[in-house]
Scaffold this motif. Structure first.
Motif, PDB file in Angstrom:
ATOM      1  N   GLU A   2      15.881  21.363  49.652  1.00  9.16           N
ATOM      2  CA  GLU A   2      15.684  22.333  50.732  1.00  9.16           C
ATOM      3  C   GLU A   2      14.268  22.887  50.665  1.00  9.16           C
ATOM      4  O   GLU A   2      13.837  23.404  49.630  1.00  9.16           O
ATOM      5  CB  GLU A   2      16.682  23.475  50.626  1.00  9.16           C
ATOM      6  N   GLN A   5      10.131  27.841  54.031  1.00 10.02           N
ATOM      7  CA  GLN A   5       8.954  28.332  54.734  1.00 10.02           C
ATOM      8  C   GLN A   5       8.433  29.601  54.067  1.00 10.02           C
ATOM      9  O   GLN A   5       9.187  30.523  53.782  1.00 10.02           O
ATOM     10  CB  GLN A   5       9.297  28.643  56.199  1.00 10.02           C
ATOM     11  N   ARG A 124       7.390  18.911  61.002  1.00 11.62           N
ATOM     12  CA  ARG A 124       8.569  19.365  61.758  1.00 11.62           C
ATOM     13  C   ARG A 124       8.357  19.018  63.223  1.00 11.62           C
ATOM     14  O   ARG A 124       7.580  19.663  63.919  1.00 11.62           O
ATOM     15  CB  ARG A 124       8.777  20.869  61.584  1.00 11.62           C
ATOM     16  N   GLU A 128      13.223  19.910  66.312  1.00 10.25           N
ATOM     17  CA  GLU A 128      13.931  19.668  65.056  1.00 10.25           C
ATOM     18  C   GLU A 128      14.003  20.951  64.238  1.00 10.25           C
ATOM     19  O   GLU A 128      13.119  21.797  64.301  1.00 10.25           O
ATOM     20  CB  GLU A 128      13.209  18.590  64.239  1.00 10.25           C
ATOM     21  N   GLU A 129      15.045  21.071  63.426  1.00  9.43           N
ATOM     22  CA  GLU A 129      15.199  22.224  62.543  1.00  9.43           C
ATOM     23  C   GLU A 129      14.758  21.907  61.118  1.00  9.43           C
ATOM     24  O   GLU A 129      14.566  22.808  60.316  1.00  9.43           O
ATOM     25  CB  GLU A 129      16.667  22.681  62.534  1.00  9.43           C
ATOM     26  N   ARG A 130      14.598  20.630  60.809  1.00 10.57           N
ATOM     27  CA  ARG A 130      14.353  20.205  59.436  1.00 10.57           C
ATOM     28  C   ARG A 130      12.915  19.766  59.241  1.00 10.57           C
ATOM     29  O   ARG A 130      12.324  19.130  60.113  1.00 10.57           O
ATOM     30  CB  ARG A 130      15.294  19.035  59.100  1.00 10.57           C
ATOM     31  N   TRP A 131      12.360  20.124  58.094  1.00  7.29           N
ATOM     32  CA  TRP A 131      11.047  19.646  57.689  1.00  7.29           C
ATOM     33  C   TRP A 131      11.210  18.332  56.917  1.00  7.29           C
ATOM     34  O   TRP A 131      12.174  18.165  56.174  1.00  7.29           O
ATOM     35  CB  TRP A 131      10.364  20.661  56.779  1.00  7.29           C
ATOM     36  N   ALA A 132      10.258  17.434  57.053  1.00  8.14           N
ATOM     37  CA  ALA A 132      10.300  16.153  56.346  1.00  8.14           C
ATOM     38  C   ALA A 132       8.967  15.946  55.621  1.00  8.14           C
ATOM     39  O   ALA A 132       7.903  15.938  56.248  1.00  8.14           O
ATOM     40  CB  ALA A 132      10.545  15.010  57.324  1.00  8.14           C
ATOM     41  N   ARG A 133       9.033  15.785  54.299  1.00  7.90           N
ATOM     42  CA  ARG A 133       7.811  15.618  53.502  1.00  7.90           C
ATOM     43  C   ARG A 133       7.248  14.207  53.637  1.00  7.90           C
ATOM     44  O   ARG A 133       7.990  13.220  53.659  1.00  7.90           O
ATOM     45  CB  ARG A 133       8.085  15.910  52.030  1.00  7.90           C
ATOM     46  N   GLU A 151      13.713  10.570  57.690  1.00 11.40           N
ATOM     47  CA  GLU A 151      15.065  10.601  57.143  1.00 11.40           C
ATOM     48  C   GLU A 151      14.985  10.595  55.615  1.00 11.40           C
ATOM     49  O   GLU A 151      14.811  11.623  54.993  1.00 11.40           O
ATOM     50  CB  GLU A 151      15.871   9.408  57.679  1.00 11.40           C
ATOM     51  N   GLU A 153      13.202  10.295  52.165  1.00 10.41           N
ATOM     52  CA  GLU A 153      11.820  10.463  51.733  1.00 10.41           C
ATOM     53  C   GLU A 153      11.285   9.173  51.130  1.00 10.41           C
ATOM     54  O   GLU A 153      11.960   8.505  50.353  1.00 10.41           O
ATOM     55  CB  GLU A 153      11.705  11.590  50.698  1.00 10.41           C
TER      56      GLU A 153
END
Length: 200
Positions: A2, A5, A124, A128-133, A151, A153
């Motif tokens: 998770e 922010q 982001r 979208e609500e999710r951050w993706a590294r 999706e 990582e």
């Protein structure tokens, strides 16, 4: 993992600054060039990732002695370590109104020695609500295979807690102060390599 922010206001992850200078003409020109062939947000963030990963060599890999820390300098000079490349990718995303954050790992050698902080970017997409590294460092040395993915990582390295490695969950609107101070203080890359932060 998770991601957290640091600033609840999403606009912080669209802001411009001395380091993430996406209002600079060089950053804007690169962003416009990439957007011309990648009109939708997904294709743009993927194209920008591959541009930074593949066309801007990591200075340790290339032997370049210069140290860059502003996004515009990274793009103009075509060099930078992971922190600098992450800053450049962040700026290219923000230039097109796509929220982007800086984030970090603590990595080490195979035996857990020589720890150092490694720079990443979290993306982001609008809606979208999710951050993706993402890891735009560059796929050198052999065996490193970082790829763009929203999706699963696909980072250059997976943190190994048993060796003291850490995935820091915090998302920063600006480079971490320790990271930025280290970059700005380095007259050249060999000096920078000796002074890399080992923890945040």
């Amino acid at each position: 993992m998770e991601l957290i922010q640091q600033n609840p206001d999403i606009s912080a992850y669209l802001s411009t600054s001395e380091a993430v200078d996406h209002d600079h003409p060089t950053v804007r020109a690169v962003a416009d060039r990439l957007a011309a062939d990648n009109a939708d947000a997904y294709s743009y963030v993927k194209a920008a990732f591959e541009f930074v990963r593949d066309t801007i060599p990591h200075s340790q890999d290339s032997g370049d002695l210069r140290v860059t820390w502003r996004a515009s300098d990274v793009l103009e000079q075509g060099t930078g370590i992971c922190y600098a490349k992450a800053i450049a990718y962040t700026a290219l995303l923000r230039a097109r109104g796509i929220p982007a954050a800086l984030c970090y790992q603590r990595l080490a050698d195979e035996d857990g020695s020589n720890p150092a902080i490694h720079g990443l970017v979290a993306v982001r997409l609008p809606g979208e609500e999710r951050w993706a590294r993402q890891d735009p460092r560059g796929n050198v040395p052999p065996g490193v295979d970082a790829r763009f993915s929203l999706e699963e990582e696909r980072l250059a390295w997976v943190a190994r807690p048993e060796f003291g490695e850490v995935d820091y969950p915090e998302l920063y609107a600006e480079p971490h102060p320790v990271v930025l101070a280290t970059l700005r203080a380095a007259p050249d890359r060999p000096y920078l390599w000796r002074t890399l932060p080992t923890e945040l």
